[in-house]
Design a protein around this motif. Structure first.
Motif, mmCIF file in Angstrom:
data_model
loop_
_atom_site.group_PDB
_atom_site.id
_atom_site.type_symbol
_atom_site.label_atom_id
_atom_site.label_comp_id
_atom_site.label_asym_id
_atom_site.label_seq_id
_atom_site.Cartn_x
_atom_site.Cartn_y
_atom_site.Cartn_z
ATOM 1 N N ASP A 739 80.251 32.832 34.722
ATOM 2 C CA ASP A 739 78.876 32.479 34.798
ATOM 3 C C ASP A 739 77.776 33.178 34.520
ATOM 4 O O ASP A 739 76.789 33.041 34.974
ATOM 5 N N ASP A 740 77.947 34.042 33.527
ATOM 6 C CA ASP A 740 77.072 35.241 32.984
ATOM 7 C C ASP A 740 76.371 34.618 31.775
ATOM 8 O O ASP A 740 76.836 34.710 30.676
ATOM 9 N N GLY A 741 75.083 34.179 31.883
ATOM 10 C CA GLY A 741 74.326 33.611 30.678
ATOM 11 C C GLY A 741 74.133 34.730 29.729
ATOM 12 O O GLY A 741 74.008 34.427 28.594
ATOM 13 N N ASP A 762 78.116 27.055 20.268
ATOM 14 C CA ASP A 762 78.574 26.910 21.506
ATOM 15 C C ASP A 762 78.294 27.766 22.505
ATOM 16 O O ASP A 762 77.837 27.323 23.694
ATOM 17 N N ALA A 763 78.539 29.209 22.394
ATOM 18 C CA ALA A 763 78.279 29.955 23.277
ATOM 19 C C ALA A 763 76.808 30.002 23.676
ATOM 20 O O ALA A 763 76.490 30.323 25.058
ATOM 21 N N ALA A 764 76.011 30.111 22.926
ATOM 22 C CA ALA A 764 74.644 29.891 22.903
ATOM 23 C C ALA A 764 74.142 28.749 23.875
ATOM 24 O O ALA A 764 73.414 28.823 24.823
ATOM 25 N N ALA A 765 74.819 27.680 23.534
ATOM 26 C CA ALA A 765 74.474 26.581 24.441
ATOM 27 C C ALA A 765 74.676 26.378 25.875
ATOM 28 O O ALA A 765 74.190 26.077 26.670
ATOM 29 N N GLN A 766 76.130 27.085 25.970
ATOM 30 C CA GLN A 766 76.562 27.150 27.216
ATOM 31 C C GLN A 766 75.469 28.315 27.971
ATOM 32 O O GLN A 766 75.441 28.078 29.139
ATOM 33 N N ALA A 767 75.111 29.191 27.494
ATOM 34 C CA ALA A 767 74.241 30.097 27.902
ATOM 35 C C ALA A 767 72.972 29.456 28.451
ATOM 36 O O ALA A 767 72.306 29.758 29.469
ATOM 37 N N ALA A 768 72.197 28.560 27.567
ATOM 38 C CA ALA A 768 71.244 27.997 27.712
ATOM 39 C C ALA A 768 71.215 27.212 28.977
ATOM 40 O O ALA A 768 70.460 27.126 30.139
ATOM 41 N N VAL A 769 72.475 26.333 29.237
ATOM 42 C CA VAL A 769 72.779 25.520 30.257
ATOM 43 C C VAL A 769 72.846 26.418 31.534
ATOM 44 O O VAL A 769 72.220 26.135 32.543
ATOM 45 N N ARG A 770 73.492 27.591 31.556
ATOM 46 C CA ARG A 770 73.517 28.414 32.849
ATOM 47 C C ARG A 770 72.358 29.063 33.207
ATOM 48 O O ARG A 770 71.831 28.951 34.353
ATOM 49 N N LEU A 772 69.215 27.745 32.489
ATOM 50 C CA LEU A 772 68.219 26.563 32.965
ATOM 51 C C LEU A 772 68.786 26.190 34.501
ATOM 52 O O LEU A 772 67.921 26.091 35.273
ATOM 53 N N ALA A 773 70.112 26.231 34.864
ATOM 54 C CA ALA A 773 70.863 25.786 35.979
ATOM 55 C C ALA A 773 70.176 27.012 37.080
ATOM 56 O O ALA A 773 70.041 26.788 38.260
ATOM 57 N N GLY A 774 69.991 28.095 36.632
ATOM 58 C CA GLY A 774 69.565 29.197 37.547
ATOM 59 C C GLY A 774 68.184 29.395 37.573
ATOM 60 O O GLY A 774 67.584 30.502 38.235
ATOM 61 N N ASP A 775 67.447 28.476 36.883
ATOM 62 C CA ASP A 775 65.745 28.524 36.795
ATOM 63 C C ASP A 775 65.356 29.480 36.251
ATOM 64 O O ASP A 775 64.362 30.134 36.416
ATOM 65 N N ARG A 776 66.270 30.123 35.097
ATOM 66 C CA ARG A 776 65.653 31.006 34.096
ATOM 67 C C ARG A 776 65.293 30.417 32.971
ATOM 68 O O ARG A 776 65.647 30.534 31.770
#
Length: 879
Positions: A739-741, A762-770, A772-776
């Motif tokens: 879970d490391d953006g 896809d990897a960048a999209a998953q990073a973005a979701v992670r 934003l979920a962590g309020d970064r």
């Protein structure tokens, strides 16, 4: 050569010039599009507010003073008393009513103007009283006042070029309203040489007699276009009146071209050849040490062939064939040319010549010609060698019953071990890849091996087994058999080629693509000397591309695919195979819509060849995945159904990719969990067969779908599989599991380095979701922007990861999946069946998701997810 868009910009600039010439002369051959270009310039001038006065000069108006402008001048008064006022009044009439934007005066075919009209135009240009646009035909005499327009540099002159092949593609697709097969475009372009007038005649005639028709959404030439009477008339006008001597030159070249200058002049006379060249009917070119002549335009030959009677054509072929034989015919293709000429001539058939020519045609990939020559050789007494060509060609071209009969005849003609083995290889090849009867093929090989008594004679049987094993997904057996052949030291070229195919297949799928190079080179070299298996160059190259693609050497794979297509695009089925190879590599690079175009074209054209070589199966696997990634879910399901109906057992090594194609369609349907399950099924299938490179691809697909369980397995594979894909995929999976953006974003850059832009997105999209979920938010927006840019480079591709990043919602992965399925129209029961859970579980997830989203309306679910609601997927689709 400038394109049509550049020509239009040139014209527009010339018409707006304030310091230099104001206007332009468009020059070119008849039919290249001068009038069309002028019409576009006129329309642009009208949009700018200019007053347009347009005239067309003709042969009938030429004898009349100011004849071309008769309809524009009106009443000029009594000029009998004031003849000197004729030109000023005519000019005033043309300039009358002009607004602030000025006047555009244009003349089409200005070389046909009468002297007075030409003088009028010249004076208007010199006075800069109007912007002037004229067209003239290159090579035609014109009034001095017209030629002075560009010779004195009063107007710019633009040589209008014929349309390029790409421009012909654009024009045809605009006129026909759909995708046009590139091979058909190339054929039409070669015939018309970019001449718009000729192109229109060809296309109109081809559509009328259904030679050009739409198949599976793609316009393609199913047969050669006929020369219509209108086209004959146009070309005859272009040729002009021919003397008897020049007509003889044209007819000889129409029957067969190119011909060496010495041979042509010997047949027709040097003066006639020089006259034909001076008139622009014949062109002369240098080919190595030879100087050769051919007709200056392909349609000259088409028109003359239609006019030459059969008896005269036979006589001409006989003369050319005899002359070629007398000159020695030293080049390899000279043998083929002589043989083709003798087929429809009065020259006595030579079985040796016909066999040699048929083998050459087979090497070049022209199987229909090889079959025709082989049949003639059989009739002439060519024996086993001739029958082998007939049997091999028929096996590829069908029908199956006829091919089976020809192969049986070949076996009966076998007189020794070498011929017995050759017949068995032909039959086993036919059974494996044409009829998909693998078990029967293996029986044929076993029976032949039992009958061979000469030491080493059975080596081709072992080599073919290696190739079959490689494509059946038995890499260990394929490698062992292939190495036994390649290390033997006495293998024939055919055996070496087949063994290399088997070994390259094994290396490709087991993750050792870095070892393929020498074996590809050795196989390709053997193919240049092969008498019967030269067509196996294609599977050899295709297997190499597969290995490079799986390893992550995508730039190399793309380059090889493009080079291969350029070499084979003009041979039967070669164009379709080329479309598959290019489409597959374009898909690997992430250019999904470009891939769809290539693969659809290949799919449409390959249909008439049936299951030949399994190319339809390979094309459908790639097309199904490409359509799913392009967002065409309905099209993807149709392709998947087609794929299910055309699985080819002879290409079982591609089965993991077939399962992955199903996974992508399932994920596109919204059932991402089932997509992950299918990715694991593909990995398990590949793992059982030792296809480690496919295991990497499958597990990485699961990670792209959001599966966090594959990191450990991919980390192990990264140390076993060569190439950049495995370590990049392992890094991506590890970042996802942790879970490391930041690590996901780093993996995105590593994947981009391999050329796999869509995985990087896809990897960048998953990073973005992670993030934003962590309020970064800053890091999240940076990653999202990268994902968006990469998706744009992938031509708007859609994946589950990109969909989540584009529409972030306060939902768990499971909730989002269920809401997505509900938005697509599935009932709770259908969703439960799809996900193999209870209806009560689905209801609970929907209740919680509805509370988070503030709505229970399923149509609003679709709006929130950016889904276009359609009919729900049929039960079991994607499973």
């Amino acid at each position: 050569m400038v394109g049509r868009a550049e020509e239009l910009r040139f014209v527009a600039a010339a018409m707006r010039s304030r310091s230099g010439p104001r206007g332009v002369v468009l020059a070119g051959a008849a039919g290249v599009g001068k009038t069309r270009l002028a019409a576009e310039a006129r329309a642009e001038a009208g949009r700018r507010g200019m007053t347009v006065r347009w005239a067309t000069a003709t042969s009938s108006s030429r004898p009349l003073p100011l004849g071309a402008f008769g309809g524009l001048l009106g009443e000029l008064g009594d000029l009998g008393r004031e003849p000197a006022q004729l030109l000023p009044r005519a000019a005033a009439a043309l300039l009358a009513g002009a607004g602030r934007a000025g006047v555009l005066i244009g003349v089409d075919d200005a070389h046909l103007l009468d002297e007075l009209s030409a003088t009028l135009i010249h004076q208007l240009v010199l006075r800069r009283a109007a912007t002037v646009l004229v067209t003239v035909r290159t090579g035609e005499p014109a009034p001095d006042a017209v030629t002075a327009l560009w010779k004195d540099r009063d107007l710019d002159r633009l040589e209008v070029q014929p349309l390029s092949e790409q421009e012909v593609t654009t024009l045809l697709e605009s006129v026909l309203g759909g995708h046009v097969e590139q091979a058909s475009v190339s054929r039409l372009w070669a015939m018309c040489q970019g001449n718009v007038l000729y192109l229109r005649q060809l296309v109109d005639g081809a559509v009328e007699n259904a030679a050009l028709r739409r198949e599976r959404g793609v316009w393609r030439l199913a047969e050669p276009p006929r020369v219509t009477p209108g086209l004959v008339e146009l070309v005859a006008t272009r040729l002009g009146t021919l003397s008897e001597a020049v007509r003889e030159v044209v007819d000889v070249l129409a029957v067969h071209e190119p011909l060496g200058i010495g041979l042509l002049t010997g047949l027709t006379g040097p003066d006639a050849v020089e006259d034909a060249e001076n008139r622009g009917i014949v062109s002369v070119e240098t080919d190595g040490r030879r100087v050769q002549a051919r007709l200056a335009h392909p349609l000259y030959g088409e028109v003359r062939r239609a006019a030459i009677g059969q008896l005269r054509a036979r006589r001409l072929r006989s003369r050319i064939a005899t002359a070629l034989a007398d000159t020695g015919a030293r080049r390899a293709d000279d043998v083929l040319r002589r043989a083709v000429l003798t087929l429809d001539s009065d020259v006595e058939s030579d079985p040796g010549l016909l066999v040699a020519a048929a083998e050459r045609a087979s090497y070049l990939g022209d199987l229909p010609l090889a079959l025709r020559l082989g049949r003639a050789a059989v009739v002439a007494g060519g024996g086993f060698a001739a029958q082998a060509i007939v049997a091999n060609s028929t096996a590829f071209l069908g029908p199956a019953e006829e091919a089976d009969a020809e192969l049986a005849t070949l076996t009966r003609l076998a007189g020794d071990d070498a011929e017995l083995v050759r017949a068995a290889v032909n039959r086993a090849t036919f059974l494996t890849w044409m009829l998909a009867r693998v078990e029967q093929a293996e029986v044929v090989l076993d029976e032949a091996a039992a009958q061979v008594v000469t030491a080493g004679a059975g080596m081709p049987l072992v080599a073919l087994r290696a190739m079959i094993d490689g494509q059946l997904g038995r890499p260990e057996r394929a490698e062992q058999a292939a190495l036994s052949v390649l290390r033997s030291g006495g293998a024939t070229d055919d055996a070496v080629l087949m063994a290399c195919c088997g070994l390259v297949a094994a290396l490709a799928v087991t993750g050792r693509a870095d070892q393929m190079g020498p074996h590809v080179a050795r196989g390709a070299e053997a193919a240049t000397r092969s008498t019967e298996r030269a067509d196996f160059r294609l599977p050899l190259v295709a297997l190499q591309i597969t290995g490079l693609r799986l390893a992550g050497h995508l730039g190399d794979a793309s380059r090889i695919a493009l080079d291969c297509r350029a070499q084979i695009k003009d041979v039967p089925i070669g164009a379709q195979i080329g479309c598959y190879l290019v489409g597959e590599t374009e898909l690997a690079l992430g250019r999904v819509r470009t891939a769809v175009r290539w693969l659809r074209e290949g799919r449409a054209g390959i249909e008439r060849f049936g299951d030949t070589g399994g190319w339809r199966y390979a094309t459908l696997i790639a097309l199904t995945r490409a359509l799913a990634l392009a967002g065409d879910v309905e099209g993807a399901h149709e392709a998947l159904a087609d794929l299910d109906n055309h699985r080819h057992p002879g290409l079982a090594f591609l089965d993991p990719e077939m399962v992955l194609a199903r996974a992508w369609v399932t994920a596109a349907d919204g059932a991402v969990t089932r997509g992950i399950e299918l990715a694991h099924e593909a990995a398990e299938l590949a793992g059982r067969r030792g296809q480690l490179a496919h295991v990497v691809l499958a597990l990485h697909t699961a990670a792209r779908f959001g599966d966090r369980s594959v990191a450990g397995r991919l980390a192990t594979l990264a140390g076993q599989v060569t190439g950049p894909r495995a370590p990049a995929a392992a890094a991506h999976a590890a970042a996802l599991a942790a879970d490391d953006g930041d690590a996901m974003l780093a993996a995105s850059f590593a994947l981009e380095e391999t050329g796999d832009l869509l995985s990087a997105a896809d990897a960048a999209a998953q990073a973005a979701v992670r993030h934003l979920a962590g309020d970064r938010r800053s890091a999240g927006h940076t990653a999202a922007a990268r994902a968006h840019a990469l998706a744009g480079a992938c031509e708007g591709a859609t994946t589950p990861a990109l969909a989540v990043a584009a529409r972030p919602l306060p939902l768990t992965d499971r909730e989002r999946e269920i809401v997505s399925l509900a938005a697509r129209g599935l009932s709770n029961r259908q969703i439960a069946d799809r996900l193999v859970v209870s209806v009560r579980t689905i209801e609970g997830h929907l209740y919680r998701a509805s509370a988070k989203l503030g709505t229970t309306d399923r149509s609003e679910f679709a709006d929130l997810l950016g889904i276009t609601p359609g009919r729900p997927p049929a039960a079991g689709r994607g499973d």
